[in-house]
Design a protein around this motif. Structure first.
Motif, PDB file in Angstrom:
ATOM      1  N   LYS A 109       0.834  -1.209   0.000  1.00 45.12           N
ATOM      2  CA  LYS A 109       0.000   0.000   0.000  1.00 45.12           C
ATOM      3  C   LYS A 109       0.864   1.254   0.000  1.00 45.12           C
ATOM      4  N   MET A 110       2.003   1.212   0.706  1.00 43.08           N
ATOM      5  CA  MET A 110       2.920   2.353   0.713  1.00 43.08           C
ATOM      6  C   MET A 110       3.490   2.578  -0.687  1.00 43.08           C
ATOM      7  N   ILE A 111       3.897   1.506  -1.348  1.00 39.64           N
ATOM      8  CA  ILE A 111       4.436   1.599  -2.706  1.00 39.64           C
ATOM      9  C   ILE A 111       3.388   2.174  -3.650  1.00 39.64           C
ATOM     10  N   ASP A 112       2.165   1.694  -3.534  1.00 44.15           N
ATOM     11  CA  ASP A 112       1.079   2.202  -4.382  1.00 44.15           C
ATOM     12  C   ASP A 112       0.857   3.698  -4.150  1.00 44.15           C
ATOM     13  N   ALA A 113       1.006   4.153  -2.903  1.00 44.16           N
ATOM     14  CA  ALA A 113       0.835   5.582  -2.598  1.00 44.16           C
ATOM     15  C   ALA A 113       1.933   6.414  -3.267  1.00 44.16           C
ATOM     16  N   ILE A 114       3.162   5.927  -3.251  1.00 45.42           N
ATOM     17  CA  ILE A 114       4.271   6.631  -3.904  1.00 45.42           C
ATOM     18  C   ILE A 114       4.032   6.677  -5.414  1.00 45.42           C
ATOM     19  N   LYS A 115       3.712   5.524  -6.000  1.00 41.01           N
ATOM     20  CA  LYS A 115       3.465   5.465  -7.448  1.00 41.01           C
ATOM     21  C   LYS A 115       2.310   6.382  -7.840  1.00 41.01           C
ATOM     22  N   GLY A 116       1.269   6.419  -7.011  1.00 44.78           N
ATOM     23  CA  GLY A 116       0.129   7.275  -7.306  1.00 44.78           C
ATOM     24  C   GLY A 116       0.504   8.743  -7.345  1.00 44.78           C
ATOM     25  N   ALA A 117       1.334   9.167  -6.395  1.00 44.74           N
ATOM     26  CA  ALA A 117       1.780  10.569  -6.384  1.00 44.74           C
ATOM     27  C   ALA A 117       2.635  10.870  -7.610  1.00 44.74           C
ATOM     28  N   LEU A 118       3.529   9.961  -7.976  1.00 47.42           N
ATOM     29  CA  LEU A 118       4.379  10.171  -9.148  1.00 47.42           C
ATOM     30  C   LEU A 118       3.552  10.187 -10.428  1.00 47.42           C
ATOM     31  N   ASN A 119       2.540   9.357 -10.459  1.00 48.22           N
ATOM     32  CA  ASN A 119       1.709   9.249 -11.652  1.00 48.22           C
ATOM     33  C   ASN A 119       0.946  10.538 -11.939  1.00 48.22           C
ATOM     34  N   ASP A 120       0.752  11.368 -10.925  1.00 50.02           N
ATOM     35  CA  ASP A 120       0.024  12.627 -11.092  1.00 50.02           C
ATOM     36  C   ASP A 120       0.872  13.738 -11.699  1.00 50.02           C
ATOM     37  N   ASN A 121       2.164  13.501 -11.895  1.00 50.00           N
ATOM     38  CA  ASN A 121       3.063  14.551 -12.354  1.00 50.00           C
ATOM     39  C   ASN A 121       3.796  14.110 -13.618  1.00 50.00           C
ATOM     40  N   PRO A 122       3.626  14.789 -14.745  1.00 54.71           N
ATOM     41  CA  PRO A 122       4.266  14.376 -15.993  1.00 54.71           C
ATOM     42  C   PRO A 122       5.783  14.521 -16.009  1.00 54.71           C
ATOM     43  N   TRP A 123       6.370  15.191 -15.027  1.00 56.65           N
ATOM     44  CA  TRP A 123       7.816  15.351 -14.994  1.00 56.65           C
ATOM     45  C   TRP A 123       8.526  14.146 -14.389  1.00 56.65           C
ATOM     46  N   PHE A 124       7.776  13.152 -13.952  1.00 56.62           N
ATOM     47  CA  PHE A 124       8.370  11.973 -13.328  1.00 56.62           C
ATOM     48  C   PHE A 124       8.020  10.736 -14.141  1.00 56.62           C
ATOM     49  N   ASP A 125       9.029  10.105 -14.714  1.00 58.91           N
ATOM     50  CA  ASP A 125       8.860   8.959 -15.600  1.00 58.91           C
ATOM     51  C   ASP A 125       9.111   7.685 -14.808  1.00 58.91           C
ATOM     52  N   VAL A 126       8.076   6.915 -14.587  1.00 57.60           N
ATOM     53  CA  VAL A 126       8.229   5.696 -13.813  1.00 57.60           C
ATOM     54  C   VAL A 126       7.702   4.509 -14.615  1.00 57.60           C
ATOM     55  N   ASN A 127       7.601   4.653 -15.897  1.00 59.00           N
ATOM     56  CA  ASN A 127       7.080   3.574 -16.722  1.00 59.00           C
ATOM     57  C   ASN A 127       8.202   2.719 -17.281  1.00 59.00           C
ATOM     58  N   ASP A 128       7.835   1.520 -17.729  1.00 57.84           N
ATOM     59  CA  ASP A 128       8.866   0.606 -18.240  1.00 57.84           C
ATOM     60  C   ASP A 128       9.115   0.897 -19.715  1.00 57.84           C
ATOM     61  N   ASN A 129       9.893   1.940 -19.972  1.00 58.41           N
ATOM     62  CA  ASN A 129      10.098   2.361 -21.360  1.00 58.41           C
ATOM     63  C   ASN A 129      11.569   2.346 -21.753  1.00 58.41           C
ATOM     64  N   TYR A 130      12.315   1.397 -21.245  1.00 60.11           N
ATOM     65  CA  TYR A 130      13.694   1.282 -21.695  1.00 60.11           C
ATOM     66  C   TYR A 130      14.020  -0.177 -21.952  1.00 60.11           C
ATOM     67  N   PRO A 131      15.036  -0.462 -22.748  1.00 58.32           N
ATOM     68  CA  PRO A 131      15.325  -1.838 -23.143  1.00 58.32           C
ATOM     69  C   PRO A 131      15.698  -2.706 -21.940  1.00 58.32           C
ATOM     70  N   LYS A 132      15.256  -3.941 -21.990  1.00 65.08           N
ATOM     71  CA  LYS A 132      15.532  -4.893 -20.910  1.00 65.08           C
ATOM     72  C   LYS A 132      16.786  -5.678 -21.292  1.00 65.08           C
ATOM     73  N   THR A 133      17.946  -5.171 -20.907  1.00 66.10           N
ATOM     74  CA  THR A 133      19.184  -5.775 -21.374  1.00 66.10           C
ATOM     75  C   THR A 133      19.730  -6.860 -20.452  1.00 66.10           C
TER      76      THR A 133
END
Length: 185
Positions: A109-133
């Protein structure tokens, strides 16, 4: 209220609070003793600005969200760059943890709260958008997904502010590494 510390270590607090440290250009920021706690690493490559936060496992998810928003307002008040983020939990999330199922549910639940706050701001990129090397970057990719319920726990974390290199320790105290610099965005 999140407590910004001087120095390079976001120390675990036995109080119900978040501690965090930040630096620009040089140095390594770190934190350890992640049991039922949650953590956040932010890095902005253009200005080499980094931040490591340690959220005490005794915090309520609503307070975790408020502290995350406070940290974001402090280090990115007007959007000076595009931050890469990594959200994770402590070893309570690992299979057969001594912390128990109730602690694991609270850490999630704590992790979800952090992700939720980050998700509200376009200046913070927390998505899986880089190559999986490699498998460690794949693990980081899973942890960074905002919309998926993936939770991985570590006992410690460190960020090289200049390069974006992140290292962490798992339950058997083996050091692992990944990089926020390889993210595209």
């Amino acid at each position: 209220m999140a407590r910004q510390l001087h120095g390079t270590v976001a120390e675990y607090s036995h109080e119900t609070e978040c501690t965090w440290v930040t630096a620009t250009n040089l140095g390594t920021l770190s934190s350890g003793s992640f049991g039922s706690c949650a953590g956040l690493v932010l890095w902005e490559p253009k200005h080499s600005t980094g931040m490591v936060a340690h959220f005490s496992g005794s915090m309520r998810p609503a307070q975790v969200r408020e502290d995350t928003l406070e940290i974001m307002r402090t280090i990115c008040p007007i959007g000076p760059g595009y931050f890469k983020a990594w959200v994770f939990g402590g070893v309570s999330l690992q299979p057969k943890s001594e912390h128990g199922a109730m602690t694991m549910a609270h850490t999630k639940k704590m992790i979800d709260a952090i992700k939720g706050a980050l998700n509200d701001n376009p200046w913070f990129d927390v998505n899986d958008n880089y190559p999986k090397t490699d498998k460690f970057e794949m693990m980081m990719t899973q942890e960074m997904q905002l919309h998926k319920k993936v939770y991985v726990g570590h006992s410690g974390v460190a960020l090289d502010v200049q390069t974006g290199q992140v290292s962490w320790e798992d339950s058997v105290q083996k050091k692992r590494r990944g990089s926020l610099v390889s993210m595209r965005g």
